[in-house]
Design a protein around this motif. Structure first.
Motif, short mmCIF file in Angstrom:
data_model
loop_
_atom_site.label_atom_id
_atom_site.label_comp_id
_atom_site.label_asym_id
_atom_site.label_seq_id
_atom_site.Cartn_x
_atom_site.Cartn_y
_atom_site.Cartn_z
N ARG A 371 10.35 86.36 -26.68
CA ARG A 371 9.95 86.66 -24.95
C ARG A 371 11.01 85.94 -24.22
NH1 ARG A 371 6.60 88.83 -21.07
NH2 ARG A 371 6.44 87.72 -19.02
N LEU A 372 11.82 86.34 -23.44
CA LEU A 372 13.04 85.75 -22.77
C LEU A 372 13.13 85.79 -21.25
CD1 LEU A 372 16.50 87.28 -23.53
CD2 LEU A 372 14.10 87.91 -24.76
N HIS A 373 13.92 85.02 -20.62
CA HIS A 373 14.19 84.96 -19.23
C HIS A 373 14.75 86.45 -18.83
CE1 HIS A 373 15.42 83.58 -15.24
NE2 HIS A 373 14.89 82.49 -15.46
N PRO A 374 14.26 86.58 -17.67
CA PRO A 374 14.65 88.23 -17.17
C PRO A 374 15.95 88.46 -16.44
CG PRO A 374 13.19 87.42 -15.61
CD PRO A 374 13.37 86.49 -16.74
N GLY A 377 18.04 90.77 -18.03
CA GLY A 377 17.31 92.41 -18.01
C GLY A 377 17.15 92.93 -19.43
N GLN A 378 17.15 92.22 -20.69
CA GLN A 378 17.40 92.55 -21.91
C GLN A 378 16.40 92.46 -22.60
OE1 GLN A 378 19.98 93.83 -23.70
NE2 GLN A 378 20.76 94.31 -21.53
N GLY A 379 15.06 91.69 -22.22
CA GLY A 379 13.78 91.57 -22.77
C GLY A 379 13.26 92.84 -23.55
N VAL A 380 13.05 93.91 -22.84
CA VAL A 380 12.18 95.17 -23.38
C VAL A 380 13.19 95.86 -24.39
CG1 VAL A 380 12.93 96.47 -21.63
CG2 VAL A 380 10.86 96.87 -22.49
N ASN A 381 14.63 95.81 -23.92
CA ASN A 381 15.46 96.35 -24.78
C ASN A 381 15.51 95.75 -26.17
OD1 ASN A 381 16.74 98.40 -23.19
ND2 ASN A 381 17.39 96.65 -22.10
N LEU A 382 15.49 94.63 -26.38
CA LEU A 382 15.45 93.83 -27.54
C LEU A 382 13.99 94.17 -28.36
CD1 LEU A 382 16.44 90.25 -26.81
CD2 LEU A 382 17.57 91.95 -27.83
N GLY A 383 12.97 94.39 -27.70
CA GLY A 383 11.64 94.88 -28.13
C GLY A 383 11.89 96.56 -28.86
N GLN A 418 16.94 89.03 -36.02
CA GLN A 418 17.29 87.79 -35.77
C GLN A 418 18.80 87.80 -35.31
OE1 GLN A 418 15.50 84.44 -37.88
NE2 GLN A 418 13.45 85.05 -36.86
N ARG A 419 19.57 88.28 -36.10
CA ARG A 419 21.04 88.26 -35.93
C ARG A 419 21.24 88.55 -34.65
NH1 ARG A 419 23.39 90.16 -41.82
NH2 ARG A 419 23.36 88.00 -42.84
N ALA A 420 20.61 89.77 -34.11
CA ALA A 420 20.83 90.49 -32.81
C ALA A 420 20.18 89.81 -31.69
CB ALA A 420 20.12 91.97 -32.84
N VAL A 421 18.93 89.21 -32.09
CA VAL A 421 18.23 88.61 -30.90
C VAL A 421 18.84 87.18 -30.63
CG1 VAL A 421 15.88 87.83 -30.03
CG2 VAL A 421 16.14 90.18 -31.47
N LEU A 422 18.93 86.33 -31.57
CA LEU A 422 18.99 84.85 -31.35
C LEU A 422 20.34 84.83 -30.49
CD1 LEU A 422 18.20 83.33 -34.79
CD2 LEU A 422 17.06 83.09 -32.67
N PRO A 423 21.51 85.46 -30.34
CA PRO A 423 22.55 85.43 -29.79
C PRO A 423 22.29 85.42 -28.20
CG PRO A 423 23.43 86.16 -31.81
CD PRO A 423 21.97 86.10 -31.65
N VAL A 424 21.40 86.51 -28.11
CA VAL A 424 21.04 86.76 -26.58
C VAL A 424 20.05 85.70 -25.97
CG1 VAL A 424 19.91 88.71 -25.31
CG2 VAL A 424 21.08 89.34 -27.23
N VAL A 425 19.30 85.32 -26.76
CA VAL A 425 18.37 84.29 -26.33
C VAL A 425 18.75 83.19 -26.10
CG1 VAL A 425 16.51 82.68 -27.18
CG2 VAL A 425 16.12 85.25 -27.66
N THR A 426 20.00 82.52 -26.97
CA THR A 426 20.78 81.15 -26.75
C THR A 426 21.61 81.30 -25.59
OG1 THR A 426 20.56 81.02 -29.32
CG2 THR A 426 22.28 79.76 -28.00
N THR A 427 22.11 82.49 -25.39
CA THR A 427 23.18 82.76 -24.13
C THR A 427 22.35 82.97 -22.93
OG1 THR A 427 24.55 84.05 -25.58
CG2 THR A 427 24.64 84.31 -23.04
N ILE A 428 21.25 83.50 -22.71
CA ILE A 428 20.29 83.61 -21.43
C ILE A 428 19.72 82.29 -21.21
CG2 ILE A 428 18.44 84.56 -20.48
CD1 ILE A 428 19.14 87.23 -22.05
#
Length: 469
Positions: A371-374, A377-383, A418-428
């Motif tokens: 779960r990440l900062h909105p 707007g990528q949270g639900v798309n990652l899900g 994790q290869r898809a999610v971790l870069p997004v989490v780190t960037t946001i």
């Protein structure tokens, strides 16, 4: 005589007890399933829908545990909901594969053809759009509409997916995680006990039960958690000054970003990230004062840093001399003229990320995994990306002769996601702190960085591709 009667009474009690146990066993016996999904939110129901439509899984028993009662006779309100999602093209593809997208189109959604992001401390900005304005960047869809569309598609495959309403997991026995159950071989299944006393043994348990996931806790997944000490204020706004409301607007303020997403030509959804105290103040304002506060947040110039402005203007002239087609076109957001009564609400913001997404016969998806900062707007798309990936790999497992809970394929799911999610989490996470200060050196660095990114079309195209995946 007395002894005989006493013996009869004892025998009668034993018979009654055994009969009672047999009755309870018949009512609440152990059921068996191939896949159990715990959690009936948007991501959990999408998971059930995708699995139910998969060709190689049509002979598998799939159970969805939904704690809420069944919603019948859905009627689309004339008023827009204040809870929305910015659906990416990748999520649209998932919905198209199950017929959900057609259901959404029969209700309502609004396309986003352009996005403008800028900040309050300088004039730097970045815009995203297809050069020909032919392709949509995203679609703004209300959560209720998404949920109803998925529910309709689930009802069409009720013979493949069993939905147990008003049912939630009371406890789990997970191989290798539950004390006393250390056996993790492939013959050991997960056991779920529900609030109705039912026991279900499953080859695969999918945790789709949100940021406070009971599946994640029972599986003893390690979790990183960070409280941003911020709240997101949402509301439904009436706007004017636009005949074609298809632009997503986001401005970074020192207290957090404010965004306005199109719902129709006359309405937009507000997502304003700010401090808990400011959020409460904004919720308590009179409607007219709240409208003024929103317009002020998008339009005011009191945060401008004169030193940064001077340097960034010279830098922009330099960029224009190199990139002759780099003409910055700044648009002004539409004027807010009203707010729907009762649409203002707020919720706390935090980052939660599980170090692993899988364990033997268990997989986490959606907010249960991350779960990440909105702000992007990528949270639900990652899900929904989790749903696509896990469904595909479970089908591959069955196609190859393995069972649905194969750890080999679950591990492939974890690696891919994790290869898809971790870069997004780190960037946001980094962007949040980069834009949470008005210190001149930081403002200068981020302003020049934003201008440089806006000048490099191939970089913007890469960002759009990543956000669309």
């Amino acid at each position: 005589m007395f002894k005989h009667c006493k013996l009869c009474n004892i025998t009668s009690r034993i018979v009654n007890t055994l009969a009672s146990r047999n009755l309870n066993s018949a009512s609440y016996g152990t059921d068996k399933a191939d896949i159990v999904i715990s959690g009936g939110g948007m991501v959990g129901t999408a998971m059930a829908c995708a699995l139910g439509h998969a060709d190689y899984l049509q002979d598998k028993k799939i159970i969805l545990l939904e704690s809420a009662p069944e919603k019948k006779n859905f009627k689309l309100s004339e008023r827009f909901s204040n809870r929305t999602c910015a659906i990416s093209p990748a999520t649209v593809s998932l919905f198209q594969s199950t017929g959900v997208w057609d259901e959404i189109l029969q209700m309502r959604c609004q396309s986003v053809k352009r996005m403008q992001v800028w900040e309050s401390c300088s004039d730097s900005l970045i815009t995203f759009n297809d050069e020909e304005l032919m392709n949509d960047l995203a679609y703004i869809v209300e959560n209720d509409v998404i949920s109803e569309a998925i529910r309709r598609r689930l009802s069409a495959i009720s013979d493949r997916v069993e939905i147990q309403y008003q049912t939630s997991a009371k406890s789990y026995i997970i191989p290798g995680a539950t004390p006393g159950h250390d056996d993790v071989d492939q013959n050991t299944w997960v056991t779920i006990e529900t609030n109705k006393g039912q026991r279900i043994q499953s080859k695969l348990l999918i945790g789709a039960d949100g940021m406070n996931s009971a599946v994640r806790k029972a599986g003893k997944f390690h979790v990183f958690h960070h409280d941003y000490k911020q709240q997101a204020l949402v509301a439904t706004l009436e706007v004017s000054g636009t005949s074609d409301n298809n632009v997503a607007w986001q401005r970074f303020l020192p207290t957090g970003p404010i965004a306005m997403l199109p719902l129709s030509n006359n309405y937009s959804c507000l997502i304003w990230t700010t401090t808990p105290g400011k959020a409460k103040y904004l919720k308590d304002l009179e409607d007219d004062s709240f409208v003024d506060a929103v317009n002020d947040a998008f339009w005011h110039e009191r945060d401008k840093n004169s030193t940064v402005m001077s340097i960034s203007h010279r830098y922009q002239e330099f960029l224009n001399s190199i990139f002759t087609d780099n003409q910055v076109i700044r648009q002004l957001p539409p004027t807010v003229v009203g707010v729907d009564p009762g649409s203002r609400a707020s919720f706390p913001l935090s980052l939660t990320h599980a170090s692993n997404y899988v364990k033997p016969r268990v997989a986490l998806i959606g907010d249960a995994a991350h779960r990440l900062h909105p702000l992007a707007g990528q949270g639900v798309n990652l899900g929904f990306g989790d749903v696509s990936c896990l469904c595909r790999l479970v089908a591959e497992a069955v196609q190859s002769g393995s069972d649905v809970g194969s750890l080999y394929y679950l591990t492939k799911y974890e690696t891919e996601r994790q290869r898809a999610v971790l870069p997004v989490v780190t960037t946001i996470h980094g962007l949040h702190y980069l834009y949470s200060t008005d210190l001149s050196p930081v403002v200068l660095i981020r302003s020049l960085g934003l201008q440089s990114t806006n000048a490099l079309q191939f970089v913007k195209n890469k960002i759009i591709q990543q956000a669309s995946a």
